[in-house]
Design an enzyme around this catalytic site. Structure first.
Site, PDB file in Angstrom:
ATOM      1  N   CYS A 271       2.563  -2.247 -10.504  1.00  0.00           N
ATOM      2  CA  CYS A 271       2.838  -0.822 -10.330  1.00  0.00           C
ATOM      3  C   CYS A 271       4.330  -0.560 -10.160  1.00  0.00           C
ATOM      4  O   CYS A 271       5.050  -1.295  -9.511  1.00  0.00           O
ATOM      5  CB  CYS A 271       2.046  -0.245  -9.165  1.00  0.00           C
TER       6      CYS A 271
ATOM      7  N   ASN B 130       2.153 -10.155  -9.241  1.00  0.00           N
ATOM      8  CA  ASN B 130       2.809  -9.829 -10.496  1.00  0.00           C
ATOM      9  C   ASN B 130       4.294  -9.904 -10.240  1.00  0.00           C
ATOM     10  O   ASN B 130       4.841  -8.995  -9.597  1.00  0.00           O
ATOM     11  CB  ASN B 130       2.472  -8.368 -10.836  1.00  0.00           C
TER      12      ASN B 130
ATOM     13  N   GLY C 215       3.361   4.785  -4.603  1.00  0.00           N
ATOM     14  CA  GLY C 215       3.240   5.624  -3.426  1.00  0.00           C
ATOM     15  C   GLY C 215       2.184   5.148  -2.455  1.00  0.00           C
ATOM     16  O   GLY C 215       1.351   4.304  -2.774  1.00  0.00           O
ATOM     17  N   GLU C 216       2.263   5.699  -1.242  1.00  0.00           N
ATOM     18  CA  GLU C 216       1.293   5.395  -0.193  1.00  0.00           C
ATOM     19  C   GLU C 216       0.516   6.693   0.059  1.00  0.00           C
ATOM     20  O   GLU C 216       1.054   7.629   0.661  1.00  0.00           O
ATOM     21  CB  GLU C 216       2.046   4.906   1.060  1.00  0.00           C
TER      22      GLU C 216
ATOM     23  N   CYS D 228       8.282   5.261  -3.083  1.00  0.00           N
ATOM     24  CA  CYS D 228       7.518   4.928  -1.884  1.00  0.00           C
ATOM     25  C   CYS D 228       8.501   4.493  -0.805  1.00  0.00           C
ATOM     26  O   CYS D 228       9.555   3.950  -1.112  1.00  0.00           O
ATOM     27  CB  CYS D 228       6.562   3.775  -2.210  1.00  0.00           C
TER      28      CYS D 228
ATOM     29  N   GLU E 240       4.121   7.155 -12.913  1.00  0.00           N
ATOM     30  CA  GLU E 240       3.382   6.222 -13.758  1.00  0.00           C
ATOM     31  C   GLU E 240       1.876   6.309 -13.470  1.00  0.00           C
ATOM     32  O   GLU E 240       1.470   6.418 -12.318  1.00  0.00           O
ATOM     33  CB  GLU E 240       3.907   4.837 -13.356  1.00  0.00           C
TER      34      GLU E 240
ATOM     35  N   SER F 228      -4.303  -3.097   2.171  1.00  0.00           N
ATOM     36  CA  SER F 228      -3.425  -4.199   1.765  1.00  0.00           C
ATOM     37  C   SER F 228      -3.149  -5.084   2.975  1.00  0.00           C
ATOM     38  O   SER F 228      -2.453  -4.674   3.900  1.00  0.00           O
ATOM     39  CB  SER F 228      -2.107  -3.625   1.228  1.00  0.00           C
ATOM     40  N   LEU F 229      -3.715  -6.278   2.957  1.00  0.00           N
ATOM     41  CA  LEU F 229      -3.551  -7.192   4.086  1.00  0.00           C
ATOM     42  C   LEU F 229      -2.364  -8.130   3.816  1.00  0.00           C
ATOM     43  O   LEU F 229      -1.390  -8.136   4.536  1.00  0.00           O
ATOM     44  CB  LEU F 229      -4.862  -7.968   4.301  1.00  0.00           C
ATOM     45  N   HIS F 230      -2.477  -8.913   2.795  1.00  0.00           N
ATOM     46  CA  HIS F 230      -1.405  -9.780   2.281  1.00  0.00           C
ATOM     47  C   HIS F 230      -0.952 -10.907   3.210  1.00  0.00           C
ATOM     48  O   HIS F 230      -0.263 -11.830   2.758  1.00  0.00           O
ATOM     49  CB  HIS F 230      -0.189  -8.980   1.799  1.00  0.00           C
TER      50      HIS F 230
ATOM     51  N   CYS G  90       7.303  -2.598   0.923  1.00  0.00           N
ATOM     52  CA  CYS G  90       6.697  -3.927   0.677  1.00  0.00           C
ATOM     53  C   CYS G  90       7.609  -4.726  -0.263  1.00  0.00           C
ATOM     54  O   CYS G  90       8.035  -4.214  -1.302  1.00  0.00           O
ATOM     55  CB  CYS G  90       5.301  -3.782   0.078  1.00  0.00           C
TER      56      CYS G  90
ATOM     57  N   CYS H  97       6.847  -5.233  -4.171  1.00  0.00           N
ATOM     58  CA  CYS H  97       6.386  -4.069  -4.946  1.00  0.00           C
ATOM     59  C   CYS H  97       7.553  -3.332  -5.591  1.00  0.00           C
ATOM     60  O   CYS H  97       8.539  -3.010  -4.926  1.00  0.00           O
ATOM     61  CB  CYS H  97       5.611  -3.131  -4.024  1.00  0.00           C
TER      62      CYS H  97
ATOM     63  N   CYS I 126      -5.756   4.863 -12.624  1.00  0.00           N
ATOM     64  CA  CYS I 126      -4.981   4.510 -11.434  1.00  0.00           C
ATOM     65  C   CYS I 126      -3.853   5.528 -11.307  1.00  0.00           C
ATOM     66  O   CYS I 126      -2.970   5.594 -12.167  1.00  0.00           O
ATOM     67  CB  CYS I 126      -4.429   3.091 -11.617  1.00  0.00           C
TER      68      CYS I 126
ATOM     69  N   SER J 253      -6.130   3.166  -1.823  1.00  0.00           N
ATOM     70  CA  SER J 253      -5.514   1.948  -1.295  1.00  0.00           C
ATOM     71  C   SER J 253      -4.391   2.304  -0.325  1.00  0.00           C
ATOM     72  O   SER J 253      -3.551   3.153  -0.614  1.00  0.00           O
ATOM     73  CB  SER J 253      -4.961   1.123  -2.465  1.00  0.00           C
TER      74      SER J 253
HETATM   75  N1  SAH Z   1       0.476   2.048  -1.042  1.00  0.00           N
HETATM   76  C1  SAH Z   1      -0.822   1.509  -1.356  1.00  0.00           C
HETATM   77  C2  SAH Z   1      -1.022   1.352  -2.879  1.00  0.00           C
HETATM   78  C3  SAH Z   1      -0.162   0.284  -3.443  1.00  0.00           C
HETATM   79  S1  SAH Z   1      -0.545  -0.438  -4.999  1.00  0.00           S
HETATM   80  C4  SAH Z   1      -1.016   0.176  -0.647  1.00  0.00           C
HETATM   81  O1  SAH Z   1      -0.062  -0.356  -0.123  1.00  0.00           O
HETATM   82  O2  SAH Z   1      -2.150  -0.321  -0.621  1.00  0.00           O
HETATM   83  C5  SAH Z   1      -2.045  -1.297  -4.825  1.00  0.00           C
HETATM   84  C6  SAH Z   1      -1.963  -2.765  -4.411  1.00  0.00           C
HETATM   85  O3  SAH Z   1      -1.096  -3.538  -5.227  1.00  0.00           O
HETATM   86  C7  SAH Z   1      -1.491  -2.959  -2.978  1.00  0.00           C
HETATM   87  O4  SAH Z   1      -2.313  -3.902  -2.341  1.00  0.00           O
HETATM   88  C8  SAH Z   1      -0.093  -3.501  -3.171  1.00  0.00           C
HETATM   89  O5  SAH Z   1       0.342  -4.212  -2.051  1.00  0.00           O
HETATM   90  C9  SAH Z   1      -0.281  -4.359  -4.398  1.00  0.00           C
HETATM   91  N2  SAH Z   1       0.943  -4.688  -5.138  1.00  0.00           N
HETATM   92  C10 SAH Z   1       2.070  -3.977  -5.263  1.00  0.00           C
HETATM   93  N3  SAH Z   1       2.960  -4.627  -6.040  1.00  0.00           N
HETATM   94  C11 SAH Z   1       2.370  -5.772  -6.413  1.00  0.00           C
HETATM   95  C12 SAH Z   1       2.783  -6.869  -7.212  1.00  0.00           C
HETATM   96  N4  SAH Z   1       3.982  -6.923  -7.761  1.00  0.00           N
HETATM   97  N5  SAH Z   1       1.888  -7.874  -7.395  1.00  0.00           N
HETATM   98  C13 SAH Z   1       0.674  -7.849  -6.815  1.00  0.00           C
HETATM   99  N6  SAH Z   1       0.234  -6.852  -6.044  1.00  0.00           N
HETATM  100  C14 SAH Z   1       1.079  -5.818  -5.844  1.00  0.00           C
END
Ligand code: SAH
Length: 345
Positions: free
Chosen positions: A335, A292, A161-162, A114, A94, A216-218, A118, A121, A107, A193
């Protein structure tokens, strides 16, 4: 696809010349082929200044390397296009293109699926199928550019993907995309990212490629972060912050921290306060992403008032912060969602 055949789209301009010399041809043929590739040709037959005998020779030793648009959706609410690309081995990835007044941001995906796991995701639900090769990441941009008839100005490696779990191909991709006679997209226009693979963040910092990185901290608490990001079992938040500081030292680039806000999980004052403590004085910026929701999990977006409170708290404490606009929400914004829907239909 024949495995031994070299994929020309994987080569820099000088590697292309070397390849031509290796097969007994003149160096300038490499430059000609290189420029055909960036004109978007898909086969050797289209290269009309290359003698037929050489085209035949190339057919036996190499392929151009193409991915194909399988599906394209255009948002009705903003200028976002979402593409599903078909790879040569039948896998689907995608890609998203976001058109703004003065730029076109793409993007890209870096892997098929992946393995980071997470919880929120969609890309990780079926695990990792395989890494993308550098040219398969590059071709997402070439194909979007051709389809929209517009130059791509910015790249975010934020699709499925990472990227740092596919390190060598990601580095080669960064090199290819930066080539002056190729796409010529500057490092400063690229954001990678990562979920925080510390060892590879350090390796990347040592290469001193001045791209932007988003981390990505979260959650600012290790125990909470582990519940939503399995990678936190391997690397602590303080390891991640140290690696970020090292990246800043090596590249002088500002770090973006991505923080996906999930209702009742990581959206309270407690987290906001801890983020301020963690990031105070650092060359950084926080990007809040209201989650999302994906079908497979019951995570929800916080109410707008919580999102704004969180933002205001960081702002008041001098942490630069923005809220990420959700683009293309009518065409499966998060994504990996579109790919999953398509595969399961
Ligand atoms: N592997 C990379 C790229 C991931 S996508 C990473 O982990 O950073 C980019 C960002 O979107 C990341 O911060 C990921 O955690 C976040 N993300 C993935 N799914 C999501 C969702 N459903 N809602 C909000 N953010 C999301």
């Amino acid at each position: 696809m024949c495995k031994e055949r070299i994929v020309l789209k994987n080569l820099t301009k000088s590697e292309m010349s070397d390849f031509l010399v290796d097969i007994g041809e003149k160096k300038f043929r490499g430059n000609q082929i290189y420029s055909w590739i960036y004109k978007g040709v898909k086969s050797f037959d289209e290269m009309n200044n290359i003698p037929k005998s050489l085209r035949e020779k190339l057919e036996t030793s190499s392929i151009v390397g193409n991915i194909e648009i399988d599906l394209k959706l255009k948002s009705k609410i903003d200028n976002t296009s979402k593409y599903l690309f078909l790879l040569n081995d039948g896998n689907i990835i995608e890609t998203v293109a976001m058109e703004y007044k003065d730029r076109l941001t793409v993007c890209v995906s870096s892997q098929v699926g992946c393995r980071m796991g997470c919880r929120f995701c969609a890309s990780t639900i079926d695990g990792l199928s395989r890494n993308l090769e550098a040219w398969e990441i590059l071709d997402q941009i070439i194909k979007v550019q051709e389809d929209l008839g517009k130059r791509v100005s910015n790249i975010v490696m934020m699709g499925s993907g990472e990227p740092l779990d596919n390190f060598e191909n990601t580095i080669r991709f960064l090199k290819l995309v930066n080539e002056e006679d190729g796409l010529n997209i500057g490092n400063r226009h690229i954001t990678l990212s990562t979920c925080g693979l510390v060892d590879n963040m350090i390796k990347l910092a040592d290469l001193k490629i001045p791209i932007n990185i988003a981390v990505s901290l979260h959650s600012p608490f290790d125990e909470e972060r582990k519940k939503i990001m399995p990678v936190a079992n391997k690397y602590s938040i303080s390891d991640v912050i140290e690696a970020c500081k090292y990246f800043i030292k090596q590249t002088n680039r500002r770090i973006t921290f991505e923080y996906s806000l999930i209702k009742g999980i990581n959206d309270s004052d407690k987290e906001a306060k801890r983020i301020v403590e963690l990031l105070r004085g650092m060359l950084c910026h926080v990007n809040l992403i209201p989650i999302n929701p994906i079908e497979e999990r019951n995570f929800e977006k916080p109410d707008m008032v919580y999102i704004n409170n969180f933002k205001n708290y960081l702002e008041k404490n001098n942490i630069p912060v923005t809220i990420r606009n959700s683009m293309g929400s009518d065409i499966s914004g998060a994504c990996g969602q579109l790919r999953r829907k398509h595969q399961n239909s």
